[in-house]
Design an enzyme around this catalytic site. Sequence first.
Site, PDB file in Angstrom:
ATOM      1  N   ARG A 148      33.239  43.853  40.790  1.00 52.14           N
ATOM      2  CA  ARG A 148      34.151  43.997  41.876  1.00 52.14           C
ATOM      3  C   ARG A 148      35.828  43.394  41.581  1.00 52.14           C
ATOM      4  NH1 ARG A 148      34.560  37.970  45.629  1.00 52.14           N
ATOM      5  NH2 ARG A 148      35.898  37.075  44.439  1.00 52.14           N
ATOM      6  N   TYR A 160      43.249  34.650  45.647  1.00 50.58           N
ATOM      7  CA  TYR A 160      42.186  34.611  45.255  1.00 50.58           C
ATOM      8  C   TYR A 160      41.045  35.526  44.558  1.00 50.58           C
ATOM      9  CZ  TYR A 160      37.270  35.396  46.999  1.00 50.58           C
ATOM     10  OH  TYR A 160      36.384  36.069  46.788  1.00 50.58           O
ATOM     11  N   ASP A 211      37.767  42.406  47.169  1.00 47.84           N
ATOM     12  CA  ASP A 211      37.713  41.746  48.334  1.00 47.84           C
ATOM     13  C   ASP A 211      38.991  41.959  49.226  1.00 47.84           C
ATOM     14  OD1 ASP A 211      36.594  39.383  50.507  1.00 47.84           O
ATOM     15  OD2 ASP A 211      35.707  38.725  48.464  1.00 47.84           O
ATOM     16  N   HIS A 213      39.831  39.697  51.230  1.00 49.57           N
ATOM     17  CA  HIS A 213      39.312  37.808  51.999  1.00 49.57           C
ATOM     18  C   HIS A 213      40.078  37.613  53.304  1.00 49.57           C
ATOM     19  CE1 HIS A 213      37.824  33.957  51.201  1.00 49.57           C
ATOM     20  NE2 HIS A 213      36.834  34.872  49.857  1.00 49.57           N
ATOM     21  N   GLU A 237      35.657  44.553  51.283  1.00 50.24           N
ATOM     22  CA  GLU A 237      35.265  43.895  51.891  1.00 50.24           C
ATOM     23  C   GLU A 237      36.276  42.593  53.155  1.00 50.24           C
ATOM     24  OE1 GLU A 237      32.940  41.588  49.266  1.00 50.24           O
ATOM     25  OE2 GLU A 237      33.766  39.429  50.107  1.00 50.24           O
ATOM     26  N   GLU A 263      30.033  37.943  55.334  1.00 45.00           N
ATOM     27  CA  GLU A 263      29.879  36.907  54.387  1.00 45.00           C
ATOM     28  C   GLU A 263      30.014  36.106  55.483  1.00 45.00           C
ATOM     29  OE1 GLU A 263      32.426  36.973  51.044  1.00 45.00           O
ATOM     30  OE2 GLU A 263      33.225  34.958  52.267  1.00 45.00           O
ATOM     31  N   ARG A 284      27.423  41.980  55.039  1.00 41.32           N
ATOM     32  CA  ARG A 284      27.486  40.819  53.915  1.00 41.32           C
ATOM     33  C   ARG A 284      26.573  39.808  55.054  1.00 41.32           C
ATOM     34  NH1 ARG A 284      29.068  40.430  49.826  1.00 41.32           N
ATOM     35  NH2 ARG A 284      31.059  38.930  49.637  1.00 41.32           N
ATOM     36  N   GLU A 340      25.685  40.306  46.191  1.00 41.95           N
ATOM     37  CA  GLU A 340      26.364  39.836  45.168  1.00 41.95           C
ATOM     38  C   GLU A 340      26.033  38.418  43.464  1.00 41.95           C
ATOM     39  OE1 GLU A 340      28.865  37.378  47.683  1.00 41.95           O
ATOM     40  OE2 GLU A 340      30.700  37.283  45.253  1.00 41.95           O
ATOM     41  N   TRP A 403      42.840  32.172  54.610  1.00 44.85           N
ATOM     42  CA  TRP A 403      42.515  32.172  53.275  1.00 44.85           C
ATOM     43  C   TRP A 403      41.696  32.821  52.656  1.00 44.85           C
ATOM     44  CZ3 TRP A 403      38.073  30.850  49.624  1.00 44.85           C
ATOM     45  CH2 TRP A 403      38.593  30.535  48.715  1.00 44.85           C
TER      46      TRP A 403
HETATM   47  C1  GCO Z   1      32.596  36.649  48.349  1.00 46.33           C
HETATM   48  C2  GCO Z   1      33.227  35.563  49.107  1.00 46.33           C
HETATM   49  C3  GCO Z   1      33.459  33.794  48.631  1.00 46.33           C
HETATM   50  C4  GCO Z   1      34.199  33.234  49.214  1.00 46.33           C
HETATM   51  C5  GCO Z   1      33.372  31.710  49.515  1.00 46.33           C
HETATM   52  C6  GCO Z   1      33.298  30.525  49.695  1.00 46.33           C
HETATM   53  O1  GCO Z   1      33.091  37.510  48.606  1.00 46.33           O
HETATM   54  O2  GCO Z   1      31.926  35.906  47.758  1.00 46.33           O
HETATM   55  O3  GCO Z   1      34.386  35.616  49.470  1.00 46.33           O
HETATM   56  O4  GCO Z   1      34.318  33.694  46.941  1.00 46.33           O
HETATM   57  O5  GCO Z   1      35.477  32.502  49.175  1.00 46.33           O
HETATM   58  O6  GCO Z   1      31.550  31.636  49.376  1.00 46.33           O
HETATM   59  O7  GCO Z   1      32.945  29.442  49.398  1.00 46.33           O
HETATM   60 MG    MG Z   2      34.339  38.020  50.483  1.00 44.16          MG
END
Ligand code: GCO
Ligand code: MG
Length: 403
Positions: A148, A160, A211, A213, A237, A263, A284, A340, A403
């Site tokens: 990644r 991030y 990602d 996010h 992602e 996630e 995910r 991951e 975020w």
């Molecule tokens: C990822 C995630 C994490 C989250 C985290 C929040 O893809 O690994 O986005 O980085 O931000 O798990 O608690």
């Molecule tokens: Mg993520």
Amino acid sequence: MSRIASARVIVTSPGRNFVTLKIETDDGLTGLGDATLNGRELAVASYLSDHVIPCLIGRDAHRIEDLWQYLYRGAYWRRGPVTMTAIAAVDMALWDIKGKAAGLPLYQLLGGASREGCMVYGHANGATIEETIDNALHYKEQGYRAIRLQAGVPGLATTYGVSKDRYFYEPADADLPTEAVWSTEKYLRSVAPLFEKARDALGWDVHLLHDVHHRLTPIEAGRLGRDLEPFRPFWMEDPTPAENQEAFRLIRQHTTTPIAVGEIFNSIWDAKDLIQNQLIDYIRATVVHAGGLTHLRRIAALADLYQVRTGCHGATDLSPVTMAAALHFGLSIPNFGVQEYMRHTAETDAVFPHAYSFAGGLMHPGDAPGLGIEIDEALAAKHPYKRAYLPVNRLEDGTLWNW
Ligand code: GCO
Ligand code: MG
């Protein structure tokens, strides 16, 4: 029959917070389940101690499905991250117990190995494109087949996925949420150049992931996906927040870049429409936040009908107990995609000795009975809980953002 004799919650912070459920049976078997919900840890600890554990004592530990239904339907208030994480912890611990009772590693009870190991992706990040690529080369040398890429965005103080430490990233970094500044425009200009340079440096034989996010609108995500197409990313992602599942239709209309989502999902109902309408390519959802192995297997089975593969979340806030469970799950299901793997620190690994291992880009859960994971309780007790929050994001004009 093995009756549940005791169950307790262990909260420990070896570098970061983890909540673990330990169940013991009257015939001497123990099982572990992860119950960590980043930034809301004690809510799950209380849910388990105050509301779930009293209902478990005396029940047959082997009736996993029945206990799952009992905790899900029986709460009346269904779903939600706290409830589903608590149910997941019980479910994982019971599967651990069943494996130990059978003397078999859990993946054998789930149907046996469908592959030699689970392909994992590592996190390469850096303040600049060059630093990120340098880091990615390091992963490639270690045998990773999937990496990644996240790089700092010029003009933004923090981004991030980018940390000071190049190998360990811990976003829950303050006892009150820190505030970051976000600019979609600056971000969108920075991603395609990162992938272009990464392909030049890393070649085409390694999978590259990214990602977003949850930060874009659907049309912005469509544009980013299209911009990345020439570099054939493995996935983009969380392009937009997934509450609005219709949004993914719009993204699909504009790009063939594969999409990974889920996630923060906690049940099959969060994923059902996305899967059935073939709006995503990878799901995910994880063992710990989506109701345990019992429920995640159901999600994966639905996904399999639509050629959606798994790509389970595996950040550091998912404990080694979840990592173990995820690998037994990933090894056994037919539609595994990638797992991951954000390595835990040595401090965390010392508290959770485990049988899983990494070699040549693949991970294997090991052949210890059950999950193949232990907790060193004496060491865990030396790391008391420390309140920690994830950051929040604001646009440059102060508007609160995702975020
Ligand atoms: C990822 C995630 C994490 C989250 C985290 C929040 O893809 O690994 O986005 O980085 O931000 O798990 O608690
Ligand atoms: Mg993520």
